[in-house]
Scaffold this motif. Structure first.
Motif, PDB file in Angstrom:
ATOM      1  N   ALA A 257       0.922  -1.046   0.626  1.00 54.49           N
ATOM      2  CA  ALA A 257      -0.231   0.328  -0.169  1.00 54.49           C
ATOM      3  C   ALA A 257       0.444   1.202   0.473  1.00 54.49           C
ATOM      4  O   ALA A 257       0.500   2.633  -0.400  1.00 54.49           O
ATOM      5  N   LEU A 258       1.843   1.113   0.500  1.00 53.18           N
ATOM      6  CA  LEU A 258       3.034   2.278   0.663  1.00 53.18           C
ATOM      7  C   LEU A 258       3.617   2.571  -0.398  1.00 53.18           C
ATOM      8  O   LEU A 258       3.901   3.697  -0.863  1.00 53.18           O
ATOM      9  N   LEU A 259       4.304   1.641  -1.121  1.00 52.99           N
ATOM     10  CA  LEU A 259       4.466   1.434  -2.742  1.00 52.99           C
ATOM     11  C   LEU A 259       3.543   2.423  -3.643  1.00 52.99           C
ATOM     12  O   LEU A 259       4.057   3.109  -4.671  1.00 52.99           O
ATOM     13  N   THR A 260       1.963   1.844  -3.472  1.00 50.25           N
ATOM     14  CA  THR A 260       1.309   2.125  -4.528  1.00 50.25           C
ATOM     15  C   THR A 260       0.786   3.464  -4.345  1.00 50.25           C
ATOM     16  O   THR A 260       0.888   4.472  -5.031  1.00 50.25           O
ATOM     17  N   ASP A 261       1.198   3.905  -2.826  1.00 53.41           N
ATOM     18  CA  ASP A 261       0.610   5.892  -2.513  1.00 53.41           C
ATOM     19  C   ASP A 261       1.228   6.131  -3.338  1.00 53.41           C
ATOM     20  O   ASP A 261       2.056   7.547  -3.914  1.00 53.41           O
ATOM     21  N   ILE A 262       3.044   6.292  -2.575  1.00 55.59           N
ATOM     22  CA  ILE A 262       4.041   6.847  -3.561  1.00 55.59           C
ATOM     23  C   ILE A 262       4.177   6.590  -4.622  1.00 55.59           C
ATOM     24  O   ILE A 262       3.892   7.769  -5.430  1.00 55.59           O
ATOM     25  N   THR A 263       3.687   5.715  -5.505  1.00 51.51           N
ATOM     26  CA  THR A 263       3.997   5.589  -6.687  1.00 51.51           C
ATOM     27  C   THR A 263       2.908   6.089  -7.445  1.00 51.51           C
ATOM     28  O   THR A 263       2.955   7.174  -8.281  1.00 51.51           O
ATOM     29  N   THR A 264       1.693   5.919  -6.889  1.00 51.56           N
ATOM     30  CA  THR A 264       0.445   7.367  -7.028  1.00 51.56           C
ATOM     31  C   THR A 264       0.926   8.555  -7.731  1.00 51.56           C
ATOM     32  O   THR A 264       1.035   9.897  -8.368  1.00 51.56           O
ATOM     33  N   HIS A 265       1.143   9.297  -6.233  1.00 52.73           N
ATOM     34  CA  HIS A 265       2.163  11.168  -6.209  1.00 52.73           C
ATOM     35  C   HIS A 265       2.338  10.668  -7.566  1.00 52.73           C
ATOM     36  O   HIS A 265       3.438  12.453  -7.824  1.00 52.73           O
ATOM     37  N   LEU A 266       3.854   9.837  -7.427  1.00 56.17           N
ATOM     38  CA  LEU A 266       5.167  10.721  -8.301  1.00 56.17           C
ATOM     39  C   LEU A 266       4.063   9.793 -10.314  1.00 56.17           C
ATOM     40  O   LEU A 266       4.871  10.913 -10.845  1.00 56.17           O
ATOM     41  N   ASN A 267       3.451   9.679 -10.274  1.00 57.76           N
ATOM     42  CA  ASN A 267       2.788   9.230 -11.611  1.00 57.76           C
ATOM     43  C   ASN A 267       2.507  10.555 -11.866  1.00 57.76           C
ATOM     44  O   ASN A 267       1.974  11.413 -13.023  1.00 57.76           O
ATOM     45  N   ASP A 268       1.976  10.968 -10.347  1.00 58.72           N
ATOM     46  CA  ASP A 268       1.597  12.456 -10.443  1.00 58.72           C
ATOM     47  C   ASP A 268       2.001  13.245 -11.257  1.00 58.72           C
ATOM     48  O   ASP A 268       1.865  14.718 -12.196  1.00 58.72           O
ATOM     49  N   LEU A 269       3.340  13.673 -11.074  1.00 54.83           N
ATOM     50  CA  LEU A 269       3.809  14.793 -10.818  1.00 54.83           C
ATOM     51  C   LEU A 269       4.525  14.944 -12.436  1.00 54.83           C
ATOM     52  O   LEU A 269       4.238  15.816 -12.991  1.00 54.83           O
ATOM     53  N   ASN A 270       5.056  13.330 -12.655  1.00 60.12           N
ATOM     54  CA  ASN A 270       5.854  12.992 -14.022  1.00 60.12           C
ATOM     55  C   ASN A 270       4.684  13.572 -14.756  1.00 60.12           C
ATOM     56  O   ASN A 270       5.069  14.010 -16.079  1.00 60.12           O
ATOM     57  N   VAL A 271       3.639  12.977 -14.918  1.00 59.96           N
ATOM     58  CA  VAL A 271       2.404  13.395 -15.639  1.00 59.96           C
ATOM     59  C   VAL A 271       2.327  14.995 -15.810  1.00 59.96           C
ATOM     60  O   VAL A 271       2.377  16.011 -17.009  1.00 59.96           O
ATOM     61  N   LYS A 272       2.042  15.875 -14.496  1.00 57.64           N
ATOM     62  CA  LYS A 272       2.493  16.873 -14.973  1.00 57.64           C
ATOM     63  C   LYS A 272       3.728  17.728 -15.674  1.00 57.64           C
ATOM     64  O   LYS A 272       3.591  18.641 -16.602  1.00 57.64           O
ATOM     65  N   LEU A 273       4.665  16.891 -15.532  1.00 56.50           N
ATOM     66  CA  LEU A 273       6.016  17.510 -16.458  1.00 56.50           C
ATOM     67  C   LEU A 273       5.863  17.690 -17.771  1.00 56.50           C
ATOM     68  O   LEU A 273       7.023  17.542 -18.977  1.00 56.50           O
TER      69      LEU A 273
END
Length: 475
Positions: A257-273
């Motif tokens: 769950a921790l890995l999933t949440d962190i990865t979701t936040h990183l994905n959101d950042l990646n899409v913004k870039l």
């Protein structure tokens, strides 16, 4: 078709269905590409400042292809981002080879290197090392006595992806990949798992593969696995497959769950870039905002607050290891802090562009200080600034006044900078589809022509091409 409409209009559709010969199609692509290239040269000649984005990849025949993009700004503060050239590199791909190819491209398009502001690359040693192409280009400009500062920027998206790898809980990720592959790679297991999902009316109908090259697939796969963890645990137990113990372990599921949440936040950042024509100031603001979020999350996780981590919040509190959660966020903080060295020193210059009315005058470069005072004391411009983007504000309101020439030059240097090599990666994606296994004999010249026509927003001058054609005479 004009003749057909006059003589036999009822057969127009039959004539339209007649295909042109391959040679005719090839010749017309060459002519349209030459027309676009001529227009591109004319466009480049109007740039007051420009930057280059460089990236290298290989095609289906293992030929090294160097993609060169240009972003330039005119005197009217109009910003253009164009595909400049695709250069085939025969033999080695050292920094000297890439530099020679870039220099040749610059000469072909009559670009003036004294107007070069920035060189953005993927960060490979052949690009950014001491003997890398970017370093050689900077030294070449210095030898030619071009006094303007030239910035070397490592692609922000690439650096963000490298930072993301520090949050990869290896023990969790390895198990997830093995479980997903064991289900999807065997037809019987895959069919039986789909049947199980249908029986329990799960929200998702299947799992997703993980591709190491595509970072976003990382988060998509973890989210799907996290949502289907009960169904996966049941299936693994029924089939006696490896990983059943992990999916029955609450502590391991909390780490998932921790890995999933962190990865979701990183994905959101990646899409913004991602995206074309994104200003480097916007990309840098996304990075700094994420670093602030990391500090906030570190304090909240240490206190056992999971409001920004929905997957962890769904776990039992006793199953969550707070030290692990804080450690993952801390390692991300350290990784982000150690990177983006190419753009961090430019932050004051970015703020002069994005927040001119809040910038301390005494901290501004001396040539801009007097103009900055005049700008900050102009109540009319200050009121209009709140309703416009920084670029449109300077282009539509500040530029016409002709009172801030030095400030406008500073703005030009900021808006032409590439923050990433996203445009190059998009071109390589088109290249893979264009020169595929069934079209592997496509020549380098024709590959370049096709990519130029499919990528450039410039349209070929069809009227001029038609006027240059000679109609086939009767025999």
């Amino acid at each position: 078709m004009v003749v057909i409409d006059s003589l036999c209009p009822e057969k127009r559709s039959a004539f339209e269905s007649v295909s042109l010969s391959p040679r005719t199609v090839c010749r017309r692509i060459e002519e349209m590409s030459a027309s676009v290239n001529d227009s591109l040269k004319t466009c480049c000649s109007n740039f007051d400042a420009f930057s280059l984005a460089l990236d290298e990849s290989t095609d289906m025949k293992d030929t090294a292809q160097l993609a060169i993009f240009i972003r330039g700004v005119t005197a009217a503060l109009q910003v253009y981002e164009e595909f400049l050239q695709l250069v085939s590199l025969d033999g080695t791909t050292t920094g000297q080879d890439i530099f020679d190819a870039v220099l040749q491209c610059v000469k072909q398009h009559s670009l003036v290197l004294s107007r070069l502001v920035c060189v953005t690359t993927d960060g490979a040693p052949a690009m950014t090392g001491k003997k890398g192409a970017a370093s050689l280009l900077v030294r070449h400009c210095e030898a030619a006595r071009h006094t303007q500062p030239i910035h070397k920027v490592h692609c922000i998206i690439h650096q963000e992806s490298l930072c993301s790898k520090s949050a990869n809980l290896t023990d969790v990720m390895s198990v997830v990949v093995k479980v997903v592959n064991s289900i999807l790679s065997r037809s019987l297991n895959h069919r039986q798992f789909q049947t199980l999902i249908d029986e329990v009316n799960a929200h998702y109908g299947d799992l997703l593969y993980f591709c190491e090259v595509r970072w976003l697939s990382h988060g998509a796969m973890l989210s799907r696995v996290c949502d289907l963890q009960q169904e996966i645990a049941t299936f693994l137990c029924q089939k006696n497959l490896p990983g059943a113990d992990n999916f029955s372990n609450p502590q391991w599921l909390a780490r998932l769950a921790l890995l999933t949440d962190i990865t979701t936040h990183l994905n959101d950042l990646n899409v913004k870039l991602q995206g074309k024509n994104i200003l480097v100031t916007d990309m840098y603001s996304h990075i700094t905002a994420f670093e602030v979020k990391l500090r906030l999350w570190e304090a909240q996780l240490a206190a056992g607050q999971f409001m920004h981590f929905p997957c962890i919040a769904a776990c039992a509190p006793d199953d969550v290891d707070l030290n692990t959660c804080v450690g993952v966020v801390t390692s991300l903080q350290e990784e982000f802090a150690s990177r983006f060295t190419g753009v961090r020193p430019l932050a004051p210059g970015f703020k002069l562009f994005t927040s001119p009315f809040d910038f301390p005058v005494d901290e501004a470069p001396a040539p801009l200080q007097m103009e900055l005072v005049e700008l900050q004391c102009n109540d009319e411009l200050k009121a209009k600034y709140r309703t416009a983007s920084p670029l449109s504000f300077f282009r539509d309101l500040v530029l016409p006044s002709n009172k801030f020439p030095n400030y406008i030059e500073h703005v030009k240097r900021i808006v032409v900078m590439f923050g990433s090599t996203y445009c190059c990666e998009q071109l390589f994606l088109k290249m893979k589809y264009t020169k595929s296994r069934i079209r592997s004999q496509l020549s380098d010249r024709h590959l370049k022509d096709i990519l130029l026509l499919s990528t450039s927003p410039i349209d070929p001058d069809i009227e001029s091409l038609l006027h240059g054609k000679q109609h086939q005479p009767s025999h």
